[in-house]
Design a protein around this motif. Structure first.
Motif, PDB file in Angstrom:
ATOM      1  N   THR A   3       0.835  -1.194   0.000  1.00 30.19           N
ATOM      2  CA  THR A   3       0.000   0.000   0.000  1.00 30.19           C
ATOM      3  C   THR A   3       0.867   1.240   0.000  1.00 30.19           C
ATOM      4  N   CYS A   4       0.337   2.303  -0.526  1.00 29.91           N
ATOM      5  CA  CYS A   4       1.046   3.585  -0.535  1.00 29.91           C
ATOM      6  C   CYS A   4       0.901   4.265   0.815  1.00 29.91           C
ATOM      7  N   GLU A   5       1.905   5.075   1.166  1.00 32.64           N
ATOM      8  CA  GLU A   5       1.804   5.872   2.371  1.00 32.64           C
ATOM      9  C   GLU A   5       0.776   6.985   2.197  1.00 32.64           C
ATOM     10  N   PRO A   7      -2.243   8.756  -0.655  1.00 32.03           N
ATOM     11  CA  PRO A   7      -3.034   8.441  -1.852  1.00 32.03           C
ATOM     12  C   PRO A   7      -2.392   9.031  -3.103  1.00 32.03           C
ATOM     13  N   LEU A   8      -2.401   8.255  -4.158  1.00 34.57           N
ATOM     14  CA  LEU A   8      -1.884   8.701  -5.446  1.00 34.57           C
ATOM     15  C   LEU A   8      -2.964   8.516  -6.493  1.00 34.57           C
ATOM     16  N   SER A   9      -2.919   9.329  -7.481  1.00 36.18           N
ATOM     17  CA  SER A   9      -3.804   9.133  -8.617  1.00 36.18           C
ATOM     18  C   SER A   9      -3.253   7.974  -9.432  1.00 36.18           C
ATOM     19  N   ILE A  10      -4.133   7.086  -9.878  1.00 34.10           N
ATOM     20  CA  ILE A  10      -3.681   5.970 -10.701  1.00 34.10           C
ATOM     21  C   ILE A  10      -3.031   6.486 -11.973  1.00 34.10           C
ATOM     22  N   SER A  11      -3.424   7.663 -12.410  1.00 37.89           N
ATOM     23  CA  SER A  11      -2.850   8.213 -13.637  1.00 37.89           C
ATOM     24  C   SER A  11      -1.451   8.784 -13.425  1.00 37.89           C
ATOM     25  N   ALA A  12      -0.898   8.676 -12.223  1.00 39.52           N
ATOM     26  CA  ALA A  12       0.438   9.193 -11.940  1.00 39.52           C
ATOM     27  C   ALA A  12       1.538   8.186 -12.259  1.00 39.52           C
ATOM     28  N   THR A  13       1.215   7.108 -12.950  1.00 42.53           N
ATOM     29  CA  THR A  13       2.177   6.037 -13.196  1.00 42.53           C
ATOM     30  C   THR A  13       3.468   6.546 -13.829  1.00 42.53           C
ATOM     31  N   ARG A  14       3.356   7.346 -14.872  1.00 43.64           N
ATOM     32  CA  ARG A  14       4.558   7.823 -15.566  1.00 43.64           C
ATOM     33  C   ARG A  14       5.441   8.640 -14.636  1.00 43.64           C
ATOM     34  N   ALA A  38      13.564   5.060  -0.383  1.00 41.04           N
ATOM     35  CA  ALA A  38      12.725   3.975   0.155  1.00 41.04           C
ATOM     36  C   ALA A  38      11.246   4.344   0.048  1.00 41.04           C
ATOM     37  N   ARG A  39      10.935   5.576   0.351  1.00 42.94           N
ATOM     38  CA  ARG A  39       9.535   6.018   0.255  1.00 42.94           C
ATOM     39  C   ARG A  39       9.068   6.041  -1.201  1.00 42.94           C
ATOM     40  N   THR A  40       9.947   6.469  -2.091  1.00 37.41           N
ATOM     41  CA  THR A  40       9.606   6.497  -3.514  1.00 37.41           C
ATOM     42  C   THR A  40       9.314   5.090  -4.031  1.00 37.41           C
ATOM     43  N   LYS A  41      10.139   4.128  -3.595  1.00 39.85           N
ATOM     44  CA  LYS A  41       9.897   2.743  -4.003  1.00 39.85           C
ATOM     45  C   LYS A  41       8.568   2.241  -3.455  1.00 39.85           C
ATOM     46  N   GLU A  42       8.217   2.647  -2.250  1.00 37.77           N
ATOM     47  CA  GLU A  42       6.913   2.269  -1.684  1.00 37.77           C
ATOM     48  C   GLU A  42       5.780   2.842  -2.529  1.00 37.77           C
ATOM     49  N   PHE A  43       5.946   4.082  -2.953  1.00 36.47           N
ATOM     50  CA  PHE A  43       4.935   4.684  -3.829  1.00 36.47           C
ATOM     51  C   PHE A  43       4.821   3.888  -5.120  1.00 36.47           C
ATOM     52  N   ALA A  44       5.959   3.504  -5.698  1.00 31.96           N
ATOM     53  CA  ALA A  44       5.940   2.752  -6.954  1.00 31.96           C
ATOM     54  C   ALA A  44       5.238   1.409  -6.779  1.00 31.96           C
ATOM     55  N   LEU A  45       5.572   0.691  -5.715  1.00 32.40           N
ATOM     56  CA  LEU A  45       4.910  -0.589  -5.455  1.00 32.40           C
ATOM     57  C   LEU A  45       3.418  -0.385  -5.184  1.00 32.40           C
ATOM     58  N   GLY A  46       3.096   0.653  -4.461  1.00 29.57           N
ATOM     59  CA  GLY A  46       1.693   0.962  -4.198  1.00 29.57           C
ATOM     60  C   GLY A  46       0.944   1.333  -5.460  1.00 29.57           C
ATOM     61  N   GLN A  47       1.628   2.026  -6.353  1.00 29.76           N
ATOM     62  CA  GLN A  47       1.020   2.397  -7.628  1.00 29.76           C
ATOM     63  C   GLN A  47       0.669   1.146  -8.441  1.00 29.76           C
ATOM     64  N   ALA A  71      11.429   0.558 -13.990  1.00 28.60           N
ATOM     65  CA  ALA A  71      11.974   1.308 -12.852  1.00 28.60           C
ATOM     66  C   ALA A  71      12.109   0.407 -11.630  1.00 28.60           C
ATOM     67  N   LEU A  72      11.113  -0.428 -11.375  1.00 29.79           N
ATOM     68  CA  LEU A  72      11.188  -1.336 -10.221  1.00 29.79           C
ATOM     69  C   LEU A  72      12.248  -2.420 -10.421  1.00 29.79           C
ATOM     70  N   ILE A  73      12.403  -2.888 -11.651  1.00 32.23           N
ATOM     71  CA  ILE A  73      13.449  -3.880 -11.940  1.00 32.23           C
ATOM     72  C   ILE A  73      14.821  -3.273 -11.675  1.00 32.23           C
ATOM     73  N   ASP A  74      15.052  -2.063 -12.166  1.00 34.97           N
ATOM     74  CA  ASP A  74      16.349  -1.411 -11.935  1.00 34.97           C
ATOM     75  C   ASP A  74      16.585  -1.183 -10.447  1.00 34.97           C
ATOM     76  N   SER A  75      15.531  -0.815  -9.729  1.00 37.45           N
ATOM     77  CA  SER A  75      15.641  -0.636  -8.280  1.00 37.45           C
ATOM     78  C   SER A  75      16.029  -1.946  -7.606  1.00 37.45           C
ATOM     79  N   HIS A  76      15.382  -3.029  -8.015  1.00 39.76           N
ATOM     80  CA  HIS A  76      15.646  -4.347  -7.426  1.00 39.76           C
ATOM     81  C   HIS A  76      17.082  -4.805  -7.707  1.00 39.76           C
ATOM     82  N   LYS A  77      17.601  -4.462  -8.866  1.00 42.10           N
ATOM     83  CA  LYS A  77      18.980  -4.838  -9.202  1.00 42.10           C
ATOM     84  C   LYS A  77      19.979  -4.116  -8.311  1.00 42.10           C
ATOM     85  N   ARG A  78      19.663  -2.896  -7.883  1.00 38.24           N
ATOM     86  CA  ARG A  78      20.566  -2.123  -7.028  1.00 38.24           C
ATOM     87  C   ARG A  78      20.404  -2.500  -5.564  1.00 38.24           C
ATOM     88  N   ILE A  79      19.177  -2.612  -5.124  1.00 35.39           N
ATOM     89  CA  ILE A  79      18.863  -2.989  -3.738  1.00 35.39           C
ATOM     90  C   ILE A  79      17.754  -4.032  -3.805  1.00 35.39           C
TER      91      ILE A  79
END
Length: 144
Positions: A3-5, A7-14, A38-47, A71-79
């Motif tokens: 879950t996101c910390e 609320p985000l608009s679903i249209s904020a994916t890009r 870390a928070r940004t990654k949480e937003f991405a997963l929540g998105q 973006a999440l794949i590249d994040s996972h490769k780093r951490i």
């Protein structure tokens, strides 16, 4: 479920994908991860979770799902984060079930928008296909 910390608009994916990608790229260039990574990654997963569980907006474009996945794949490769492979495997099913058009061997440009036809566009494959390649590489599952 992630879950996101906030609320985000679903249209904020890009935008969420771009910020996540920017932070990973800066780290690859030698800069320390931003304190907000870390928070940004949480937003991405929540998105991603929101896209899979909420009503799709009329502006849903599957190629942007591919940008988020990259973006999440590249994040996972780093951490490494054990949530990312599982989340992206579910996301790949979501994209495939709703956007893949086998007869055109391509993904639909836009979902839930009567202004666009529902034919597949093979030109979008290059933005979405890396998700399936990465999942195959880590799982060796022929599904991908």
């Amino acid at each position: 479920m992630v879950t996101c910390e906030a609320p985000l608009s679903i249209s904020a994916t890009r935008a969420v994908a771009s910020v996540t990608n920017l932070m990973v790229t800066a780290e690859k260039a030698g800069f320390p991860f931003a304190p907000t990574f870390a928070r940004t990654k949480e937003f991405a997963l929540g998105q991603v979770n929101a896209l899979m569980t909420e009503a799709l907006p009329s502006v849903h474009q599957p190629f942007m799902d591919g940008l988020m996945a990259s973006a999440l794949i590249d994040s996972h490769k780093r951490i490494p984060d054990p949530r990312i492979p599982h989340t992206l495997a579910a996301f790949s099913d979501f994209i495939w079930d709703r956007a893949w058009k086998a007869s055109e061997e391509g993904f639909i440009y836009r979902l839930n928008d009567a202004r666009y036809d529902t034919t597949g566009d093979a030109g979008l494959n290059q933005l979405i296909a890396p998700l399936y390649g990465w999942l195959w590489n880590i799982t060796r599952d022929s599904k991908f």
